[in-house]
Each structure stands twice: as C-alpha cells, then as structure tokens.
Scaffold this motif. Structure first.
Motif, PDB file in Angstrom:
ATOM      1  N   GLY A 299       5.278   7.650 -23.853  1.00 45.59           N
ATOM      2  CA  GLY A 299       5.337   7.320 -24.944  1.00 45.59           C
ATOM      3  C   GLY A 299       3.964   7.845 -25.589  1.00 45.59           C
ATOM      4  N   GLY A 300       3.862   8.830 -25.107  1.00 45.67           N
ATOM      5  CA  GLY A 300       2.893   9.637 -26.127  1.00 45.67           C
ATOM      6  C   GLY A 300       1.575   9.460 -26.125  1.00 45.67           C
ATOM      7  N   PHE A 301       1.697   9.026 -24.949  1.00 43.62           N
ATOM      8  CA  PHE A 301       0.336   8.250 -25.030  1.00 43.62           C
ATOM      9  C   PHE A 301      -0.445   9.420 -23.983  1.00 43.62           C
ATOM     10  N   TYR A 302      -1.401  10.792 -23.952  1.00 43.72           N
ATOM     11  CA  TYR A 302      -2.168  11.150 -23.557  1.00 43.72           C
ATOM     12  C   TYR A 302      -3.405  10.773 -22.918  1.00 43.72           C
ATOM     13  N   PRO A 303      -4.598  10.832 -22.585  1.00 43.52           N
ATOM     14  CA  PRO A 303      -3.783  10.719 -20.622  1.00 43.52           C
ATOM     15  C   PRO A 303      -3.071  10.393 -20.971  1.00 43.52           C
ATOM     16  N   PRO A 304      -2.178   9.452 -19.620  1.00 42.96           N
ATOM     17  CA  PRO A 304      -1.158   8.982 -19.369  1.00 42.96           C
ATOM     18  C   PRO A 304      -1.982   7.754 -18.460  1.00 42.96           C
ATOM     19  N   PHE A 305      -1.789   6.570 -18.589  1.00 47.56           N
ATOM     20  CA  PHE A 305      -2.317   5.592 -18.029  1.00 47.56           C
ATOM     21  C   PHE A 305      -2.085   5.762 -16.043  1.00 47.56           C
ATOM     22  N   MET A 306      -4.004   5.761 -15.930  1.00 47.33           N
ATOM     23  CA  MET A 306      -3.391   5.922 -14.400  1.00 47.33           C
ATOM     24  C   MET A 306      -4.227   4.245 -13.278  1.00 47.33           C
ATOM     25  N   LEU A 307      -3.086   3.726 -13.063  1.00 47.99           N
ATOM     26  CA  LEU A 307      -3.856   2.543 -12.436  1.00 47.99           C
ATOM     27  C   LEU A 307      -4.374   2.813 -11.218  1.00 47.99           C
ATOM     28  N   ASP A 308      -5.995   2.101 -11.084  1.00 53.03           N
ATOM     29  CA  ASP A 308      -6.811   2.509  -9.713  1.00 53.03           C
ATOM     30  C   ASP A 308      -6.409   1.765  -8.674  1.00 53.03           C
ATOM     31  N   PRO A 309      -7.174   2.711  -8.087  1.00 53.10           N
ATOM     32  CA  PRO A 309      -6.357   1.399  -6.190  1.00 53.10           C
ATOM     33  C   PRO A 309      -6.399   0.058  -6.088  1.00 53.10           C
ATOM     34  N   ILE A 310      -5.463  -0.742  -5.942  1.00 48.57           N
ATOM     35  CA  ILE A 310      -5.876  -2.092  -5.510  1.00 48.57           C
ATOM     36  C   ILE A 310      -5.847  -2.601  -4.634  1.00 48.57           C
TER      37      ILE A 310
ATOM     38  N   ARG B 272       0.881  -1.330  -0.163  1.00 46.94           N
ATOM     39  CA  ARG B 272      -0.354   0.012  -0.272  1.00 46.94           C
ATOM     40  C   ARG B 272       1.073   0.894   0.258  1.00 46.94           C
ATOM     41  N   TYR B 273       2.078   1.241   0.843  1.00 43.18           N
ATOM     42  CA  TYR B 273       2.956   2.637   0.720  1.00 43.18           C
ATOM     43  C   TYR B 273       3.403   2.332  -0.346  1.00 43.18           C
ATOM     44  N   LEU B 274       4.394   1.394  -1.241  1.00 47.27           N
ATOM     45  CA  LEU B 274       4.926   1.223  -2.185  1.00 47.27           C
ATOM     46  C   LEU B 274       3.902   1.706  -3.485  1.00 47.27           C
ATOM     47  N   PHE B 275       2.832   1.557  -3.707  1.00 49.05           N
ATOM     48  CA  PHE B 275       1.622   1.950  -4.823  1.00 49.05           C
ATOM     49  C   PHE B 275       1.806   3.071  -5.182  1.00 49.05           C
ATOM     50  N   PRO B 276       1.769   4.400  -4.435  1.00 47.84           N
ATOM     51  CA  PRO B 276       1.309   5.328  -5.381  1.00 47.84           C
ATOM     52  C   PRO B 276       2.775   5.494  -6.057  1.00 47.84           C
ATOM     53  N   PHE B 277       3.939   5.068  -5.797  1.00 50.41           N
ATOM     54  CA  PHE B 277       4.696   5.682  -6.127  1.00 50.41           C
ATOM     55  C   PHE B 277       5.171   4.843  -8.143  1.00 50.41           C
ATOM     56  N   ALA B 278       5.009   3.567  -7.713  1.00 46.92           N
ATOM     57  CA  ALA B 278       4.463   2.490  -9.007  1.00 46.92           C
ATOM     58  C   ALA B 278       4.019   3.102  -9.394  1.00 46.92           C
ATOM     59  N   ARG B 279       2.573   3.693  -9.003  1.00 42.45           N
ATOM     60  CA  ARG B 279       1.896   4.171  -9.879  1.00 42.45           C
ATOM     61  C   ARG B 279       2.158   5.544 -10.615  1.00 42.45           C
ATOM     62  N   GLU B 280       2.653   6.618 -10.321  1.00 41.87           N
ATOM     63  CA  GLU B 280       3.474   7.107 -10.397  1.00 41.87           C
ATOM     64  C   GLU B 280       4.304   7.201 -11.870  1.00 41.87           C
ATOM     65  N   ILE B 281       5.448   6.376 -12.160  1.00 42.58           N
ATOM     66  CA  ILE B 281       5.957   5.851 -12.614  1.00 42.58           C
ATOM     67  C   ILE B 281       5.559   4.940 -12.961  1.00 42.58           C
ATOM     68  N   ILE B 282       4.055   4.879 -13.621  1.00 40.44           N
ATOM     69  CA  ILE B 282       4.099   3.779 -14.767  1.00 40.44           C
ATOM     70  C   ILE B 282       3.259   4.923 -16.033  1.00 40.44           C
ATOM     71  N   ALA B 283       2.341   6.147 -14.872  1.00 45.50           N
ATOM     72  CA  ALA B 283       1.626   7.133 -15.242  1.00 45.50           C
ATOM     73  C   ALA B 283       2.746   7.634 -16.044  1.00 45.50           C
ATOM     74  N   ARG B 284       3.824   8.067 -15.670  1.00 47.97           N
ATOM     75  CA  ARG B 284       5.116   9.147 -16.813  1.00 47.97           C
ATOM     76  C   ARG B 284       5.739   7.992 -17.927  1.00 47.97           C
ATOM     77  N   ALA B 285       5.773   7.012 -17.548  1.00 50.78           N
ATOM     78  CA  ALA B 285       5.724   5.797 -18.834  1.00 50.78           C
ATOM     79  C   ALA B 285       5.237   5.573 -19.993  1.00 50.78           C
ATOM     80  N   THR B 286       4.071   5.890 -20.054  1.00 53.68           N
ATOM     81  CA  THR B 286       3.079   5.580 -20.787  1.00 53.68           C
ATOM     82  C   THR B 286       3.255   7.235 -20.770  1.00 53.68           C
ATOM     83  N   SER B 287       3.270   8.240 -20.418  1.00 51.59           N
ATOM     84  CA  SER B 287       3.095   9.239 -20.721  1.00 51.59           C
ATOM     85  C   SER B 287       3.748   9.879 -21.658  1.00 51.59           C
TER      86      SER B 287
END
Length: 169
Positions: free
Chosen positions: A135-146, A118-133
C-alpha cells in the motif's frame, strides 16, 4: 569434519520402542479467508508526519467440523488514523484447519483458542506487513506479539462475571 555422532536411525532394529504419541495437534491447512486493505487518502496518507494512532482488534473463533477437524479463525483489524484522516485500514480473517490427537475434553477449547492462534499469528502478521508495504507504507506495519493466553483468560473471566453483572442491573 566434526566429532558429532550422526543421528540415530529411527528405523533401526535396536531403536527404543516408543509408546503411544501424547496429546497434540497437526496443522492440516492455513488460508486467507478474507483480506481487505484500504488506503483512502493515498497519496496524501503516505506523507503523514509523526505516528498515526492505531486501533487494533483481535478475535479468535473455533468450531468443530463434521470430518473431525477443527477450523480456527484469527480476525485482525488495524485502523491507523491521524486527526485529519484515516491513514490505512486492514482487516484480515486468517484460518487454519487442525487435527487434534489425544487431547482431553477440558483441554480442547484452550488449545484451539490459545495454541492454534499462536501458530497462525506469524503468517497473519506477514500478510498484514506485506499489505501495508504494498500500500506504499515504509516501513510496513508490524504487529507486536499477541498474548493469546491473556485474551483467553480475560474472555473466560468476562463470561464468568456475565450472569452476576446482569442480575445487578
């Protein structure tokens, strides 16, 4: 000017004595252990009509270390596809190093596989959003809470059923 009183000085002589700290954990370090982003059909994948199908995987692992700390790994895999192509594929292995204090033996596993992710997830979510952004995707892919507690309970139930199911083959 406010009428709120300043916070009490914990070093003051009249501060109430505190008992031993309760059980808990401290995050010593967080890090990207592995990150892969693929956009194999770019730039065509950036012009997809509608929403692609999303296939997502979540894994959590934890292990003790000789130095008394615990390493927790959160593996997230996301594959976005249409009927015609793979839009993107992201794999992230995000880790954390945790120090536990005063945690009862029976509470260590749930703490490591529920609370630490739970503590790691927000940081991992941000990394994935930034990677997709990036990569040219707008809006970036935002993971839903797990629901890490739900995943943990389902895993425990699967383990409990395992031997009985194997005997009924």
């Amino acid at each position: 000017m406010t009428d709120a009183a300043p916070p009490a000085d914990p070093m003051a002589a009249d501060a109430a004595p505190q008992g031993p700290p309760g059980p808990g954990f401290r995050i010593v370090a967080q890090y990207v252990k592995d990150l892969s982003f693929e956009n194999p059909k770019a730039p065509d994948s950036l012009r997809v009509d509608g929403k692609p199908g999303i296939d997502m995987g979540v894994e959590m692992n934890a292990q003790g270390r000789p130095d008394g700390l615990f390493e927790v790994e959160l593996r997230l895999t996301i594959k976005a596809t249409t009927d015609a192509m793979t839009v993107f594929n992201v794999e992230l292995l995000y880790g954390g190093l945790f120090a536990l204090q005063g945690v009862a033996e029976q509470d260590i596993e749930p703490l490591l596989l529920i609370e630490c992710p739970r503590y790691l997830f927000p940081f991992a979510r941000e990394i994935i959003a930034r990677a997709t952004s990036d990569g040219g995707f707008y809006p970036p892919f935002m993971l839903d809470p797990i629901d890490f507690a739900g995943i943990y309970v389902a895993r425990q139930q699967s383990i409990a059923r395992g031997p009985a199911d194997a005997g009924q083959a």
